[in-house]
Design a protein around this motif. Sequence first.
Motif, PDB file in Angstrom:
ATOM      1  N   SER A   1       0.861  -1.183   0.000  1.00  0.00           N
ATOM      2  CA  SER A   1       0.000   0.000   0.000  1.00  0.00           C
ATOM      3  C   SER A   1       0.900   1.236   0.000  1.00  0.00           C
ATOM      4  O   SER A   1       2.112   1.129   0.198  1.00  0.00           O
ATOM      5  N   ARG A   2       0.305   2.377  -0.210  1.00  0.00           N
ATOM      6  CA  ARG A   2       1.125   3.599  -0.253  1.00  0.00           C
ATOM      7  C   ARG A   2       1.803   3.819   1.099  1.00  0.00           C
ATOM      8  O   ARG A   2       3.022   4.027   1.174  1.00  0.00           O
TER       9      ARG A   2
ATOM     10  N   ASN B   1       4.637   5.713 -10.688  1.00  0.00           N
ATOM     11  CA  ASN B   1       3.233   5.613 -11.096  1.00  0.00           C
ATOM     12  C   ASN B   1       2.696   4.263 -10.634  1.00  0.00           C
ATOM     13  O   ASN B   1       3.067   3.217 -11.178  1.00  0.00           O
ATOM     14  N   VAL B   2       1.799   4.295  -9.630  1.00  0.00           N
ATOM     15  CA  VAL B   2       1.316   3.041  -9.011  1.00  0.00           C
ATOM     16  C   VAL B   2      -0.202   3.034  -8.992  1.00  0.00           C
ATOM     17  O   VAL B   2      -0.823   4.033  -8.634  1.00  0.00           O
ATOM     18  N   ASP B   3      -0.781   1.905  -9.350  1.00  0.00           N
ATOM     19  CA  ASP B   3      -2.225   1.693  -9.203  1.00  0.00           C
ATOM     20  C   ASP B   3      -2.429   0.982  -7.873  1.00  0.00           C
ATOM     21  O   ASP B   3      -2.209  -0.237  -7.756  1.00  0.00           O
ATOM     22  N   TRP B   4      -2.830   1.742  -6.861  1.00  0.00           N
ATOM     23  CA  TRP B   4      -2.902   1.189  -5.506  1.00  0.00           C
ATOM     24  C   TRP B   4      -4.023   0.170  -5.360  1.00  0.00           C
ATOM     25  O   TRP B   4      -3.920  -0.754  -4.541  1.00  0.00           O
ATOM     26  N   GLN B   5      -5.085   0.321  -6.147  1.00  0.00           N
ATOM     27  CA  GLN B   5      -6.137  -0.710  -6.104  1.00  0.00           C
ATOM     28  C   GLN B   5      -5.605  -2.044  -6.647  1.00  0.00           C
ATOM     29  O   GLN B   5      -5.902  -3.126  -6.120  1.00  0.00           O
ATOM     30  N   ALA B   6      -4.775  -1.915  -7.700  1.00  0.00           N
ATOM     31  CA  ALA B   6      -4.170  -3.146  -8.237  1.00  0.00           C
ATOM     32  C   ALA B   6      -3.230  -3.763  -7.211  1.00  0.00           C
ATOM     33  O   ALA B   6      -3.134  -5.005  -7.088  1.00  0.00           O
ATOM     34  N   GLN B   7      -2.511  -2.930  -6.452  1.00  0.00           N
ATOM     35  CA  GLN B   7      -1.636  -3.432  -5.386  1.00  0.00           C
ATOM     36  C   GLN B   7      -2.456  -4.128  -4.306  1.00  0.00           C
ATOM     37  O   GLN B   7      -2.054  -5.182  -3.767  1.00  0.00           O
TER      38      GLN B   7
ATOM     39  N   ASP C   1     -10.332   0.596  -1.045  1.00  0.00           N
ATOM     40  CA  ASP C   1      -9.422  -0.214  -1.844  1.00  0.00           C
ATOM     41  C   ASP C   1      -9.421  -1.665  -1.357  1.00  0.00           C
ATOM     42  O   ASP C   1      -9.330  -2.613  -2.168  1.00  0.00           O
TER      43      ASP C   1
END
Length: 267
Positions: A193-194, A219-225, A257
């Motif tokens: 997570s962030r 560039n991060v997709d946190w939902q994908a994480q 999320d």
Amino acid sequence: MDSLFLILFFISFLAFFVGMIKPNIVLSWSPEDKRKRKHVAKYFGIGTVVFFTLFAITTPPTSESTVKSEQTEKDDNETLKEDEEENAKKDAEEQAKIEAEEQAKKDAEEQAKKEAEEQAKKEAEEQAKKEAEEQAKKEAEEQAKKEAEEQAKKEAEEQAKKEAEEAARNAETMSQTQAVQMAQDYLNYTAFSRTGLIQQLEFEGFSNADATYAVDKINVDWQAQAVQMAQDYLDYTAFSRSGLIQQLEFEGFSNADATYAVDEVGL
């Protein structure tokens, strides 16, 4: 009685003669504008004739020679009177002509003066109008120039500020560069997570500022994480739906999320 008329005749004649030379002397009793030769001729010329006529009428008869002499004298007097009247008329006409010329000259001078004043006034108004227009134009140009300079200055300041901010964003320190690299390496290895990734970088010895900079830089997709971490947990052990959501929240994901990730893995 004839003697009285004779005296009056000589007085009138003398006044007429003097008046033709100096009208003001014999007409001092008259208004100034009437102290002229024509009025002298009118008053004393007529008086001379009247008194002479009365003298002739009241004079007793005389001999033929006397009568002839008197007739000759009368004719001479009439001739003299006519000459005097003619001279008086001529003088009056000359005086009237002189006065008319003087009046015309005076009127012409006043008219010329009036026209010159009006022309000067008109030129002064036109000059004032021209100067006012030039001054307004100059002020407008100066105002436009000032506004253009202020606008150019403002734009230059904004551009400089923008460039400085851009340079600040682009100018990474060595520590920030390393933090970005390590953040990317962790994400290549496992899901975060962030907040979890920031804490991991701080654990590695980076400052909170550098760690935050690095996480925001990539560039991060946190939902994908969140979905990836949920799947990793399910591959490792069993979870209930609510338990997996809580575990994801513990890892630093938001409830939204975490819920999204659990839904995505089909739990």
